[in-house]
Design a protein around this motif. Structure first.
Motif, PDB file in Angstrom:
ATOM      1  N   ALA A 111       6.637  -6.666   3.387  1.00  0.00           N
ATOM      2  CA  ALA A 111       7.750  -6.185   2.558  1.00  0.00           C
ATOM      3  C   ALA A 111       8.891  -5.714   3.450  1.00  0.00           C
ATOM      4  CB  ALA A 111       7.272  -5.053   1.647  1.00  0.00           C
ATOM      5  N   TRP A 112       9.596  -6.649   4.033  1.00  0.00           N
ATOM      6  CA  TRP A 112      10.549  -6.321   5.089  1.00  0.00           C
ATOM      7  C   TRP A 112      11.812  -5.626   4.583  1.00  0.00           C
ATOM      8  CZ3 TRP A 112      15.426  -8.749   5.556  1.00  0.00           C
ATOM      9  CH2 TRP A 112      15.659  -9.795   4.666  1.00  0.00           C
ATOM     10  N   PHE A 162      12.256 -12.463  -2.063  1.00  0.00           N
ATOM     11  CA  PHE A 162      12.352 -13.071  -0.739  1.00  0.00           C
ATOM     12  C   PHE A 162      11.071 -13.846  -0.454  1.00  0.00           C
ATOM     13  CE2 PHE A 162      15.065  -9.385  -0.775  1.00  0.00           C
ATOM     14  CZ  PHE A 162      16.223  -9.834  -0.159  1.00  0.00           C
ATOM     15  N   THR A 163      11.222 -14.993   0.136  1.00  0.00           N
ATOM     16  CA  THR A 163      10.083 -15.833   0.477  1.00  0.00           C
ATOM     17  C   THR A 163      10.149 -16.192   1.949  1.00  0.00           C
ATOM     18  OG1 THR A 163      10.039 -16.801  -1.747  1.00  0.00           O
ATOM     19  CG2 THR A 163       8.874 -17.989  -0.009  1.00  0.00           C
ATOM     20  N   ALA A 191      16.064 -16.136   0.070  1.00  0.00           N
ATOM     21  CA  ALA A 191      16.210 -15.160  -1.011  1.00  0.00           C
ATOM     22  C   ALA A 191      16.545 -15.893  -2.304  1.00  0.00           C
ATOM     23  CB  ALA A 191      17.315 -14.158  -0.685  1.00  0.00           C
ATOM     24  N   THR A 192      16.020 -15.381  -3.412  1.00  0.00           N
ATOM     25  CA  THR A 192      16.409 -15.852  -4.736  1.00  0.00           C
ATOM     26  C   THR A 192      17.190 -14.740  -5.405  1.00  0.00           C
ATOM     27  OG1 THR A 192      14.441 -17.242  -4.929  1.00  0.00           O
ATOM     28  CG2 THR A 192      15.617 -16.723  -6.958  1.00  0.00           C
ATOM     29  N   GLY A 198      20.126 -19.724  -5.538  1.00  0.00           N
ATOM     30  CA  GLY A 198      19.500 -19.810  -4.241  1.00  0.00           C
ATOM     31  C   GLY A 198      20.231 -19.004  -3.182  1.00  0.00           C
ATOM     32  N   ASP A 199      19.685 -19.022  -1.995  1.00  0.00           N
ATOM     33  CA  ASP A 199      20.220 -18.285  -0.856  1.00  0.00           C
ATOM     34  C   ASP A 199      21.288 -19.131  -0.158  1.00  0.00           C
ATOM     35  OD1 ASP A 199      20.663 -16.715   1.367  1.00  0.00           O
ATOM     36  OD2 ASP A 199      18.546 -16.311   1.718  1.00  0.00           O
TER      37      ASP A 199
END
Length: 256
Positions: A111-112, A162-163, A191-192, A198-199
């Motif tokens: 979980a940054w 975030f993925t 990131a969504t 989208g990012d």
């Protein structure tokens, strides 16, 4: 995006790891052999314990090995965690594939941008011998949050997800029994947005390393100085690079 925001966005949560991969990658007799780390899984080979890529019984020519690239080689099949605690992935076997899978799962699930959740994860994953790692990493989360205009402490922005996707790994054992390893990770992060968009500026082809230590039945994160000083640095990862393959980089198949 101004220079300050761009720099903040690309800030990496690096672990000053110090070990060489818990995945024993040995160049032997002209072919690449994937060997297990000693002392784990009742003497089973890493292939038996982790279903790693098979190794050819015959030795190909040196020129064939020289031409091998991560894209041509079989991808490494990662293991899924057997359990979780406070969002931290656990339950990986004591062998090379287990160490690599643990490092990848940690980095993809970390979980940054949420310091509270990140602390809970780190309290589970960090070695008791490296307690300073927790505060060090949480301070980094605070810096990243401030750099993108958020308060230093708090959850991720509402509606934003975030993925992180690890695409390749490179590791070597730092100690003879394979109980401490350094694992390099090459990854993308996306990131969504809250509106589903989208990012616009995802992080791509980022590289970091994690030091893992087998302790109390799990792979733990460590930054102990005696291991940090043993860190090695790989050649740049490129899926089509023969030097990258020779240096020990593997593409990965994510089990999660």
């Amino acid at each position: 995006m101004d220079a300050h925001d761009r720099k903040a966005r690309r800030a990496q949560l690096r672990l000053s790891g110090a070990a060489i991969v818990a995945f024993g990658v040995l160049a032997t007799g002209g072919y690449v052999a994937v060997s297990s780390l000693s002392g784990g899984d009742g003497g089973r080979t890493s292939t038996e314990a982790g279903k790693q890529p098979s190794v050819s019984q015959s030795s190909p020519s040196a020129s064939a090995v020289d031409r091998m690239t991560p894209a041509k080689a079989q991808a490494l099949p990662l293991l899924a965690p057997k359990k979780t605690q406070n969002g931290a992935p656990l339950g990986f076997p004591r062998n090379g594939l287990g160490a690599i899978s643990a490092a990848v799962a940690y980095w993809e699930e970390y979980a940054w941008l949420d310091d509270s959740l990140a602390r809970k994860q780190l309290e589970v994953l960090v070695s008791p011998d490296s307690a300073q790692t927790i505060d060090r990493q949480i301070s980094e989360v605070h810096r990243v949050r401030e750099g993108i205009g958020l308060p230093p402490s708090g959850p991720a922005p509402a509606g934003v997800t975030f993925t992180t996707v690890v695409k390749a790994v490179r590791g070597k054992s730092l100690v003879k029994d394979g109980s401490v390893v350094q694992i390099w990770l090459q990854y993308d992060r996306y990131a969504t947005k809250a509106d589903g968009g989208g990012d616009d500026t995802p992080l791509t082809n980022e590289t970091t390393d994690v030091i893992m230590k087998r302790q109390n039945g799990e792979w733990r994160i460590t930054q102990e100085p005696k291991y940090v000083k043993l860190r090695t640095f790989p050649v740049a990862y490129d899926p089509n690079s023969a030097p990258a393959r020779q240096d020990g980089w593997w593409r990965v198949n994510d089990a999660n």
